[in-house]
Design a protein around this motif. Sequence first.
Motif, short mmCIF file in Angstrom:
data_model
loop_
_atom_site.label_atom_id
_atom_site.label_comp_id
_atom_site.label_asym_id
_atom_site.label_seq_id
_atom_site.Cartn_x
_atom_site.Cartn_y
_atom_site.Cartn_z
N ALA A 64 0.82 -1.21 0.00
CA ALA A 64 0.00 0.00 0.00
C ALA A 64 0.86 1.26 0.00
O ALA A 64 0.48 2.28 -0.58
CB ALA A 64 -0.92 -0.01 1.21
N ARG A 65 2.03 1.22 0.64
CA ARG A 65 2.88 2.41 0.75
C ARG A 65 4.24 2.26 0.07
O ARG A 65 4.88 3.24 -0.23
CB ARG A 65 3.11 2.77 2.22
CG ARG A 65 1.87 3.17 2.99
CD ARG A 65 1.24 4.48 2.52
NE ARG A 65 2.13 5.60 2.41
CZ ARG A 65 2.41 6.46 3.35
NH1 ARG A 65 1.87 6.33 4.54
NH2 ARG A 65 3.23 7.46 3.13
N LEU A 66 4.70 1.02 -0.12
CA LEU A 66 6.01 0.79 -0.73
C LEU A 66 5.89 -0.19 -1.89
O LEU A 66 5.17 -1.17 -1.79
CB LEU A 66 7.01 0.23 0.28
CG LEU A 66 7.44 1.15 1.42
CD1 LEU A 66 8.37 0.39 2.37
CD2 LEU A 66 8.14 2.40 0.90
N VAL A 67 6.63 0.09 -2.95
CA VAL A 67 6.74 -0.82 -4.07
C VAL A 67 8.21 -1.16 -4.24
O VAL A 67 9.06 -0.26 -4.29
CB VAL A 67 6.19 -0.20 -5.37
CG1 VAL A 67 6.42 -1.13 -6.56
CG2 VAL A 67 4.70 0.13 -5.23
N ILE A 68 8.52 -2.44 -4.30
CA ILE A 68 9.88 -2.90 -4.52
C ILE A 68 9.90 -3.59 -5.88
O ILE A 68 9.04 -4.42 -6.19
CB ILE A 68 10.33 -3.88 -3.41
CG1 ILE A 68 10.24 -3.18 -2.06
CG2 ILE A 68 11.74 -4.39 -3.68
CD1 ILE A 68 10.38 -4.10 -0.87
#
Length: 141
Positions: free
Chosen positions: A111-115
């Motif tokens: 929801a807040r981080l994309v790796i």
Amino acid sequence: MALPETVVMTAAQVQDFIEQVFEQATHIRIEETAPGSARCRLAFDNRHLRPGGTISGPAMFQLADCALYAMILGTLGPVALAVTTNLNINFLRKPGPRDLVAECRALKFGARLVIGEVSLYSDGDPELVAHATGTYSIPPR
């Protein structure tokens, strides 16, 4: 967060968006977007060369970062305030004097981080020239 089943922004829409908000990256072409992936191209140009006749690390770094951003835009839509929080790159071999292609895929889409990870290739050569992993912070909607 589950990835959508269809692309939210096409490659052409991502290209238009980047040209509006990130003029410094307009020399990178967005070729393809899909949920959790993108493909981008840096056209060969002598201005990207470093001494020794190879494409510079900063040019490859910018392509990797742009590919991550294109993947996020294609998956989520126009999120101008998504920002890079980390980007690591390993330069594996000297790229040839031709276009560089970046293939990006999401490793984790929260929801807040994309790796994500990005594989960089000289056009027409299956051997990696660089590999990057990066994290983007996604602002609350």
